[in-house]
Design a protein around this motif. Structure first.
Motif, short mmCIF file in Angstrom:
data_model
loop_
_atom_site.label_atom_id
_atom_site.label_comp_id
_atom_site.label_asym_id
_atom_site.label_seq_id
_atom_site.Cartn_x
_atom_site.Cartn_y
_atom_site.Cartn_z
N UNK A 181 -1.85 -4.85 -12.43
CA UNK A 181 -3.11 -4.43 -11.81
C UNK A 181 -2.92 -4.22 -10.31
N UNK A 182 -3.83 -3.48 -9.73
CA UNK A 182 -3.84 -3.30 -8.27
C UNK A 182 -4.22 -4.63 -7.62
N UNK A 183 -3.55 -4.95 -6.53
CA UNK A 183 -3.74 -6.24 -5.86
C UNK A 183 -4.64 -6.08 -4.63
N UNK A 184 -5.67 -6.93 -4.55
CA UNK A 184 -6.52 -7.02 -3.36
C UNK A 184 -6.56 -8.49 -2.93
N UNK A 215 -1.00 -8.93 5.50
CA UNK A 215 -0.73 -7.57 5.96
C UNK A 215 0.72 -7.44 6.39
N UNK A 216 1.16 -8.32 7.27
CA UNK A 216 2.49 -8.16 7.88
C UNK A 216 3.60 -8.15 6.83
N UNK A 217 3.52 -9.04 5.87
CA UNK A 217 4.63 -9.18 4.93
C UNK A 217 4.56 -8.21 3.75
N UNK A 224 4.78 1.93 0.18
CA UNK A 224 5.91 2.59 -0.48
C UNK A 224 5.67 2.76 -1.98
N UNK A 225 4.85 1.88 -2.57
CA UNK A 225 4.55 1.94 -3.99
C UNK A 225 3.35 2.85 -4.29
N UNK A 226 2.78 3.46 -3.26
CA UNK A 226 1.62 4.31 -3.47
C UNK A 226 0.31 3.56 -3.45
N UNK A 227 0.34 2.30 -3.02
CA UNK A 227 -0.87 1.50 -2.88
C UNK A 227 -1.13 1.28 -1.40
N UNK A 228 -1.62 0.12 -1.03
CA UNK A 228 -1.87 -0.13 0.38
C UNK A 228 -2.33 -1.54 0.62
N UNK A 229 -2.50 -1.91 1.88
CA UNK A 229 -3.02 -3.24 2.22
C UNK A 229 -4.53 -3.26 2.02
N UNK A 230 -4.97 -3.89 0.93
CA UNK A 230 -6.36 -3.89 0.53
C UNK A 230 -6.92 -5.31 0.62
N UNK A 231 -8.16 -5.41 1.11
CA UNK A 231 -8.76 -6.72 1.36
C UNK A 231 -10.19 -6.77 0.84
N UNK A 232 -10.60 -7.96 0.41
CA UNK A 232 -11.99 -8.31 0.18
C UNK A 232 -12.46 -9.15 1.36
N UNK A 258 0.09 3.27 11.98
CA UNK A 258 -0.44 3.71 10.70
C UNK A 258 -1.63 4.64 10.93
N UNK A 259 -1.86 5.54 9.99
CA UNK A 259 -3.01 6.42 10.09
C UNK A 259 -4.30 5.61 10.06
N UNK A 260 -5.30 5.99 10.85
CA UNK A 260 -6.59 5.30 10.76
C UNK A 260 -7.12 5.33 9.32
N UNK A 261 -7.60 4.19 8.87
CA UNK A 261 -8.11 4.10 7.52
C UNK A 261 -7.06 3.70 6.49
N UNK A 262 -5.85 3.38 6.93
CA UNK A 262 -4.81 2.94 5.99
C UNK A 262 -5.20 1.62 5.34
N UNK A 263 -5.68 0.69 6.15
CA UNK A 263 -6.18 -0.58 5.62
C UNK A 263 -7.51 -0.31 4.93
N UNK A 264 -7.67 -0.80 3.71
CA UNK A 264 -8.92 -0.61 2.99
C UNK A 264 -9.55 -1.96 2.65
N UNK A 265 -10.87 -1.97 2.63
CA UNK A 265 -11.56 -3.22 2.35
C UNK A 265 -12.76 -2.99 1.45
N UNK A 266 -13.14 -4.05 0.77
CA UNK A 266 -14.39 -4.14 0.02
C UNK A 266 -15.17 -5.32 0.59
N UNK A 267 -16.42 -5.12 0.91
CA UNK A 267 -17.23 -6.21 1.46
C UNK A 267 -18.12 -6.79 0.37
#
Length: 555
Positions: A181-184, A215-217, A224-232, A258-267
């Protein structure tokens, strides 16, 4: 420090806080003061520490100011003011704008599973038949230093695809399937500190610690896997707090080119104040946000906590406060309408049930889950949460049916034909009884959860439900509210501190009988009962039981 002293500390605002005015001459103002945990040297690399230092320097002090604004707003509500939509941000609510966009691997989130960041849980959750796993450093984790560090190591290994686990008792092997599954990652709320890391001799916000290390690690491997740093992001109470997170994200994206908006979040919209600022929260985070989520259990807790001084807003038994009640239905429908207007996903809430071994009982469990998920899908939610892999198929079948073949979400459901949802609908308490059975159940749930939490376990199966901090918060604040406003149970008994103390003693005997003397006597039930009593009978409501509870955790 005794439980009473801890409660006094968190009701009188004496907790030590960061101050942007403080300065040190120490050229290395960041200090790791926690005990050594195996593998931590792999986390605390020069680059990770540099990022954590920069975030603490630029953003930690503002958290103190944001929490002060929360307190000021709560003081006004305590004096009679009611939450409402902000007149000064009407232009944002009425404006035509949308979020930046949703990455491909986050467009389909029809079923998500949540849980703490222990190694076995991570593997099982990523392998579950779901779209997303939310790895939780917040309500389902008791954040001892060891668990926080091990959790970061576990997530790093999961992102790299080399995580495995061998059960010490059975020798069973666990490893990742080819298509997990996608990781957040859910970070801690702004009110929680990480006492084992100090900046300028003050504990830093736990949220910054969790965010920086994850984020850092992991950002490079995720991208690289086609996903991204995603956060709740949990427990936001205002768009100003969302603005703070937007600044944190922009700072880090710029720092790492990184391009603006690379980090994604759900509130998570799990506080009563936040439901009146959903448009504004989306707007402040429009470059990074992809969804809002109905964190229903915390929302019920926040309703009680926010309106604690309002005698006409008292809720009944927890079991009577369901999503088809007026104020919760309005909350869900408003979230969907708000999100879809801005091209953001609208996530539903948690099915906290645990599958039962008995076939007849399990059929009842699945029927309850079906009813809950049918309501969410019918309303227009794009996905939902489950707490156990055994519920994934049931939830998936329902959302598959509503979303339809070839589609990934329900963004097309605008709810534009709905009448405007008013503040009075969002604030209207539901009907229902306050029963002795319900109060006693609250007591048993809360004392067992607190006992587990102070021993380091934040995700606990109790009476067929996977409980986390939110449900324990509802249990203890409901009783506090009934005491405060002199409410009577349906059998005529007046709810008082004395009644609570009497019931607690009796229910501890019941818990001992249920668990067995050996488990009870070897546990921390005396300490849990002391803390539970202190926060439930205090004249002023303690904002979060995890604040005094955190100081009872072992390192």
């Amino acid at each position: 420090m005794t439980a009473e002293q801890l409660v006094a500390k968190y009701t009188q605002g004496e907790a030590k806080s960061l101050s942007s005015q403080q300065a040190e001459t120490d050229p290395s103002p960041l200090a790791i003061i926690g005990p050594d945990v195996q593998g931590q040297e792999e986390l605390f690399t020069p680059g990770a520490l540099a990022l954590l230092t920069a975030l603490s320097e630029n953003f930690a002090g503002e958290v103190t100011e944001l929490l002060a604004k929360r307190s000021q707003k709560q003081a006004r509500i305590d004096k009679g003011e009611l939450p409402d939509f902000l007149p000064e941000t009407r232009a944002i609510r009425d404006g035509q704008w949308s979020i930046r966009g949703i990455p491909a691997d986050l467009t389909d989130r029809r079923v998500e599973i949540t849980g703490p960041v222990d190694r076995k849980m991570i593997i099982n959750a990523l392998n579950a038949k779901v779209k997303v796993f939310m790895a939780d450093f917040e309500d389902s984790l008791a954040p001892s230093w060891q668990k926080v560090i091990e959790g970061q190591i576990n997530l790093r290994d999961a992102v790299r695809g080399d995580i495995s686990f061998t059960a010490p008792d059975t020798g069973k092997q666990y490893s990742l399937d080819p298509d997990p599954a996608v990781l957040i990652c859910r970070v801690r709320g702004l009110h929680l500190k990480e006492k084992h890391v100090e900046y300028q001799s003050n504990a830093i916000p736990g949220a910054l610690f969790d965010f920086a290390l994850y984020f850092y690690h992991n950002y490079h491997q995720l991208l690289a896997k086609g996903s991204g740093p995603y956060f709740y992001l949990p427990k936001l109470e205002s768009h100003l707090e969302a603005r703070w997170w937007a600044k944190v994200f922009a700072f880090v994206e710029d720092r790492f080119c990184l391009k603006p908006g690379t980090i994604k979040c759900t509130c998570l919209i799990e506080t009563l104040p936040a439901v009146f600022e959903m448009d504004e929260i989306l707007y402040e985070l429009r470059s990074n946000i992809v969804a809002l989520n109905c964190g229903r259990w915390d929302y019920i807790f926040s309703y009680i906590k926010t309106l604690k001084n309002h005698a006409d807003k008292v809720l009944p038994d927890r079991q009577a406060v369901t999503m088809d009640t007026k104020f919760l239905s309005a909350y869900s429908r408003l979230l969907i309408k708000t999100c879809h207007k801005r091209d953001a996903l609208a996530m539903g809430g948690m099915a906290a049930f645990i599958p039962a071994k008995d076939e007849a009982t399990n059929a009842q469990v699945l029927q309850k889950v079906r009813g809950d998920k049918e309501l969410e899908a019918r309303n227009g939610h794009d996905g939902t949460w489950v707490a156990h892999p055994g519920l994934a198929d049931t939830a998936m079948e329902i959302f598959n049916r509503y979303i339809g073949p070839g589609e990934t979400n329900q963004l097309h459901i605008t709810r534009d034909v709905d009448a405007p949802i008013s503040a009075s609908e969002l604030l209207s308490p539901c009907d229902g009884e306050r029963t002795e059975t319900g109060m006693r159940l609250n007591i048993r749930i809360a004392v067992q959860y607190i006992e587990a939490w102070i021993q380091g376990n934040g995700c606990v199966p109790i009476y067929g439900l996977m409980e986390d901090a939110a449900t324990a918060e509802i249990s203890r604040t409901s009783i506090w509210q009934w005491i405060k406003h002199g409410k009577s149970l349906s059998n005529g008994k007046l709810v008082t501190k004395e009644l609570f103390n009497s019931m607690l003693k009796e229910e501890l005997v019941t818990v001992k009988q249920e668990l067995g003397s050996e488990r009870f006597n070897s546990g921390q039930f005396a300490k849990a009962a002391e803390l539970f009593t202190s926060i439930t009978t205090a004249d002023e409501l303690v904002d979060f039981l995890t604040l005094p509870g955190y100081e009872l955790l072992t390192a």
